[in-house]
Design an enzyme around this catalytic site. Structure first.
Site, short mmCIF file in Angstrom:
data_model
loop_
_atom_site.label_atom_id
_atom_site.label_comp_id
_atom_site.label_asym_id
_atom_site.label_seq_id
_atom_site.Cartn_x
_atom_site.Cartn_y
_atom_site.Cartn_z
N THR A 126 36.61 64.13 -17.91
CA THR A 126 35.53 64.94 -17.37
C THR A 126 35.41 64.89 -15.84
O THR A 126 35.37 65.94 -15.20
CB THR A 126 34.19 64.53 -18.03
OG1 THR A 126 34.16 65.11 -19.32
CG2 THR A 126 32.98 64.99 -17.25
N GLY B 66 33.92 71.09 -16.14
CA GLY B 66 34.67 71.68 -15.04
C GLY B 66 34.20 73.08 -14.70
O GLY B 66 33.98 73.41 -13.53
N GLY C 269 44.96 63.24 -31.10
CA GLY C 269 45.20 64.09 -29.95
C GLY C 269 44.40 65.38 -29.97
O GLY C 269 43.75 65.71 -30.96
N GLU D 217 38.07 53.83 -29.68
CA GLU D 217 36.63 53.84 -29.43
C GLU D 217 35.86 53.88 -30.75
O GLU D 217 34.91 53.13 -30.97
CB GLU D 217 36.25 55.02 -28.53
CG GLU D 217 36.73 54.83 -27.09
CD GLU D 217 36.38 55.98 -26.17
OE1 GLU D 217 36.05 57.09 -26.64
OE2 GLU D 217 36.45 55.78 -24.93
N THR E 154 32.76 69.81 -24.40
CA THR E 154 33.09 68.65 -25.23
C THR E 154 32.33 67.40 -24.77
O THR E 154 31.73 66.69 -25.57
CB THR E 154 34.61 68.37 -25.16
OG1 THR E 154 35.30 69.51 -25.67
CG2 THR E 154 34.99 67.14 -25.98
N GLU F 181 30.30 81.15 -22.35
CA GLU F 181 30.50 79.98 -23.20
C GLU F 181 30.14 80.41 -24.63
O GLU F 181 29.04 80.89 -24.86
CB GLU F 181 29.61 78.81 -22.73
CG GLU F 181 29.50 77.66 -23.70
CD GLU F 181 30.83 77.01 -24.06
OE1 GLU F 181 31.60 76.68 -23.16
OE2 GLU F 181 31.09 76.87 -25.28
N TYR G 2 22.17 71.78 -18.57
CA TYR G 2 23.39 72.47 -18.11
C TYR G 2 23.14 73.96 -17.94
O TYR G 2 23.55 74.58 -16.96
CB TYR G 2 24.54 72.23 -19.10
CG TYR G 2 25.43 71.11 -18.65
CD1 TYR G 2 26.65 71.37 -18.04
CD2 TYR G 2 25.04 69.79 -18.82
CE1 TYR G 2 27.45 70.34 -17.60
CE2 TYR G 2 25.84 68.75 -18.39
CZ TYR G 2 27.05 69.03 -17.78
OH TYR G 2 27.85 68.01 -17.33
N HIS H 100 28.61 35.20 -7.46
CA HIS H 100 28.67 34.15 -8.47
C HIS H 100 27.33 34.01 -9.19
O HIS H 100 26.30 34.12 -8.54
CB HIS H 100 29.02 32.83 -7.77
CG HIS H 100 29.29 31.73 -8.73
ND1 HIS H 100 30.41 31.69 -9.54
CD2 HIS H 100 28.57 30.62 -9.02
CE1 HIS H 100 30.37 30.59 -10.28
NE2 HIS H 100 29.26 29.93 -9.99
N LYS I 122 29.34 59.85 -27.72
CA LYS I 122 30.20 58.68 -28.05
C LYS I 122 29.65 57.41 -27.43
O LYS I 122 29.53 56.39 -28.09
CB LYS I 122 31.63 58.97 -27.55
CG LYS I 122 32.66 57.88 -27.73
CD LYS I 122 32.71 56.85 -26.64
CE LYS I 122 32.83 57.34 -25.24
NZ LYS I 122 34.08 57.97 -24.88
P1 NDP Z 1 45.40 60.51 -27.29
O1 NDP Z 1 46.47 61.38 -26.80
O2 NDP Z 1 44.79 59.49 -26.39
O3 NDP Z 1 45.92 59.74 -28.59
C1 NDP Z 1 46.46 60.42 -29.67
C2 NDP Z 1 46.88 59.40 -30.73
O4 NDP Z 1 47.36 60.10 -31.87
C3 NDP Z 1 48.00 58.49 -30.25
O5 NDP Z 1 47.79 57.21 -30.78
C4 NDP Z 1 49.23 59.17 -30.87
O6 NDP Z 1 50.27 58.29 -31.09
C5 NDP Z 1 48.66 59.64 -32.19
N1 NDP Z 1 49.43 60.72 -32.76
C6 NDP Z 1 49.66 61.95 -32.22
N2 NDP Z 1 50.44 62.67 -33.04
C7 NDP Z 1 50.73 61.87 -34.10
C8 NDP Z 1 51.53 62.04 -35.26
N3 NDP Z 1 52.16 63.18 -35.50
N4 NDP Z 1 51.60 61.02 -36.13
C9 NDP Z 1 50.96 59.85 -35.88
N5 NDP Z 1 50.20 59.63 -34.81
C10 NDP Z 1 50.09 60.64 -33.92
O7 NDP Z 1 44.32 61.49 -27.90
P2 NDP Z 1 42.80 61.32 -28.30
O8 NDP Z 1 42.60 62.32 -29.37
O9 NDP Z 1 42.43 59.91 -28.58
O10 NDP Z 1 42.04 61.75 -26.99
C11 NDP Z 1 42.41 62.95 -26.30
C12 NDP Z 1 42.22 62.79 -24.82
O11 NDP Z 1 40.85 62.90 -24.51
C13 NDP Z 1 42.63 61.44 -24.25
O12 NDP Z 1 43.99 61.35 -23.99
C14 NDP Z 1 41.79 61.36 -23.02
O13 NDP Z 1 42.44 62.04 -21.99
C15 NDP Z 1 40.53 62.07 -23.43
N6 NDP Z 1 39.49 61.10 -23.82
C16 NDP Z 1 38.96 60.28 -22.86
C17 NDP Z 1 38.01 59.35 -23.18
C18 NDP Z 1 37.48 58.45 -22.12
O14 NDP Z 1 37.60 58.78 -20.95
N7 NDP Z 1 36.89 57.31 -22.45
C19 NDP Z 1 37.49 59.20 -24.54
C20 NDP Z 1 38.12 60.11 -25.48
C21 NDP Z 1 39.07 61.01 -25.11
P3 NDP Z 1 51.37 57.99 -29.93
O15 NDP Z 1 50.72 57.11 -28.95
O16 NDP Z 1 52.47 57.35 -30.69
O17 NDP Z 1 51.76 59.32 -29.39
#
Ligand code: NDP
Length: 455
Positions: free
Chosen positions: A307, A13, A258, A178, A39, A32, A96, A431, A48
């Site tokens: 992104t 961004g 997260g 993933e 990321t 930076e 970049y 098809h 990834k």
């Molecule tokens: P997400 O928010 O997608 O997932 C976090 C996971 O951690 C969820 O399953 C959540 O559970 C769990 N969690 C959080 N806190 C706790 C806790 N205290 N105890 C147990 N489980 C917990 O985060 P990610 O880290 O996977 O990815 C971050 C962000 O990055 C994504 O949301 C996305 O926006 C982006 N991203 C995009 C990608 C793509 O475009 N392909 C690839 C990777 C990342 P619950 O669901 O119950 O809250």
């Protein structure tokens, strides 16, 4: 002022915002402190996807037998893969930096902190700027249980010296599912530990169910309804306690739980920029923070953490500030992919979201892709359209299956344009493809949302 615009953060961004602003004639500086490209380029989307592709080759080698090939699959060389990945990431990193240079931006390999609303400390240097954009992204976060520091996070996965043979991945969001696919495809025993009944909370229910089946079919061991409780060292390995005292001994515990917006130590308190309870910078529709000349874009604002969305925001902000083209990026119909195995592509509303607005026609198709009728691999494709009954507009399109992200990109154009189910129906299929299913779903699977509409 030293600059018309200063951007803090050289990720997707920030770099786009800086380049476009410079193109409009603004004097632009960018700081930076870690790695150019942020990321996505360094410890996210790009490496990834290379790892996902590495996993696919293994499965294809097995599939080939069904087509008459005799392919003897040797062991996978993790170190070789990581070295090849590093070479590519270094190349992109350089690109970049050069893009910014070429656009005439001044580059600072340093941390920037606010002194006041127009003054920054950039690696010990005082810099003044008319407008400042915070584009610092976010960082992976561990769940705060005892021993959490013994678990790795997604940044670490890209630099592991050896591939874990047995790994416990905590979480079931984008990153967790993933990497479950990656490590499994490369030969590890993978345990996925998550607190929901199904992975990918927030996604369409059919996708979530289909993904759970697909993960199980490839041998990922699922532990739904379980939270992590403790991590302990056991020699070189780890013991994870989870789900009410159950124990799992593994090589590696990976917290994919997260990401936290990177707002610490920016000096935001010096300028009155406000954050919400998760630490994300609060912005309005014009990306303005609580301070009049300070803006923020991308993951640090924790709205849509993707992104291409951050890039779109950076571009729109630069056009608005310096291009005499004020505009905002819509938060609606942002397509997304999860590079699980197989991947997911999705755009628009889930069935559950759409049904909350009124009655919807739901079309679902599930089938074995042609390739796997011969390969014998247990792999299914699921495609789904969610259609608003009153307007007949396609308000959601979802797919789990090979090439889903490639395919949904095109479908997203139709959804953004407001295409109806009749528009899909009058489009001739190509098809034989999986994609043609999106224009040949004639029979409604079910109606949803009637109860809500009647209320
Ligand atoms: P997400 O928010 O997608 O997932 C976090 C996971 O951690 C969820 O399953 C959540 O559970 C769990 N969690 C959080 N806190 C706790 C806790 N205290 N105890 C147990 N489980 C917990 O985060 P990610 O880290 O996977 O990815 C971050 C962000 O990055 C994504 O949301 C996305 O926006 C982006 N991203 C995009 C990608 C793509 O475009 N392909 C690839 C990777 C990342 P619950 O669901 O119950 O809250």
């Amino acid at each position: 002022m030293d600059f018309d615009l200063f951007v803090i953060g050289g990720g997707s961004g920030g770099v786009r915002c800086a380049r476009i602003a410079a193109g409009h004639g603004a004097r632009v500086g960018v700081a930076e402190e870690r790695f150019w490209g942020g990321t996505c380029v360094n410890v996210g989307c790009v490496p990834k996807k290379l790892l996902v592709q590495a996993g696919e080759y293994g499965a294809w080698a097995d599939d080939a037998a069904g087509f008459g090939w005799t392919i003897k699959k040797g062991p996978h060389d993790w170190a070789k893969l990581i070295a090849a990945k590093d070479k590519e990431i270094n190349r992109l990193n350089g690109i970049y930096r050069r893009l910014l240079d070429g656009a005439g931006c001044k580059i600072f390999d340093a941390r920037a902190t606010f002194i006041d609303a127009h003054t920054l400390d950039v690696g010990g240097q005082r810099i003044t700027a008319e407008h400042i954009v915070i584009a610092t992204g976010g960082n992976p976060e561990r769940v705060p249980v005892p021993g959490a520091e013994l678990a790795i996070i997604s940044d670490d996965t890209f630099y592991l010296p050896v591939m874990p043979k047995k790994i416990a991945i905590v979480g079931s969001g984008f990153i967790a599912v993933e990497f479950a696919g990656i490590f499994r495809a490369l030969g590890a025993e993978v345990h996925l530990i998550y607190r929901q009944p199904l992975p990918l909370r927030g996604f369409d229910q059919d996708l979530r169910e289909g993904l759970a089946e697909a993960l199980a079919a490839q041998g990922v061991i699922l532990h739904p309804n379980c939270s992590p409780e403790k991590v302990e060292a056991a020699g070189d390995g780890r013991i994870l306690t989870y789900g009410g005292g159950q124990k799992l001994e593994v090589d590696t515990v990976f917290f994919a739980t997260g990401r936290r917006p990177a707002t610490a130590r920016l000096g935001l308190e010096n300028v009155g920029v406000t954050v919400n309870k998760s630490g994300a910078i609060i912005v309005d529709a014009k990306l303005r923070t609580a301070a009049p000349n300070i803006y923020s874009i991308g993951d640090v604002t924790d709205r849509i953490n993707l992104t291409p969305f951050a890039i779109a925001e950076g571009h729109a902000l630069a056009d608005s500030l310096f291009g005499n083209k004020p505009r905002a990026v819509s938060l609606d119909n942002v397509p997304a992919a999860v590079f699980s195995t197989p991947p997911i592509g999705t755009v628009g509303l889930t069935e559950e979201q759409a049904a909350a607005n009124g009655p919807v026609d739901v079309y679902v198709a599930k089938f074995t892709p042609m390739r796997h009728t011969l390969s014998g691999r247990a792999r299914k494709t699921m495609m789904k359209l969610v259609v608003d009954q009153a307007t007949q507009k396609v308000v959601g399109a979802h797919m789990l299956g090979e090439d889903a992200p490639e395919l949904i990109q095109g479908i997203a154009i139709a959804v953004v344009m407001g295409a109806t189910k009749a528009d899909f129906d009058r489009t001739i299929g190509i098809h034989p493809t999986a994609a043609e299913e999106f224009v040949t779903m004639r029979t409604r699977t079910r109606v949803a949302g009637v109860a809500q509409a009647a209320e």
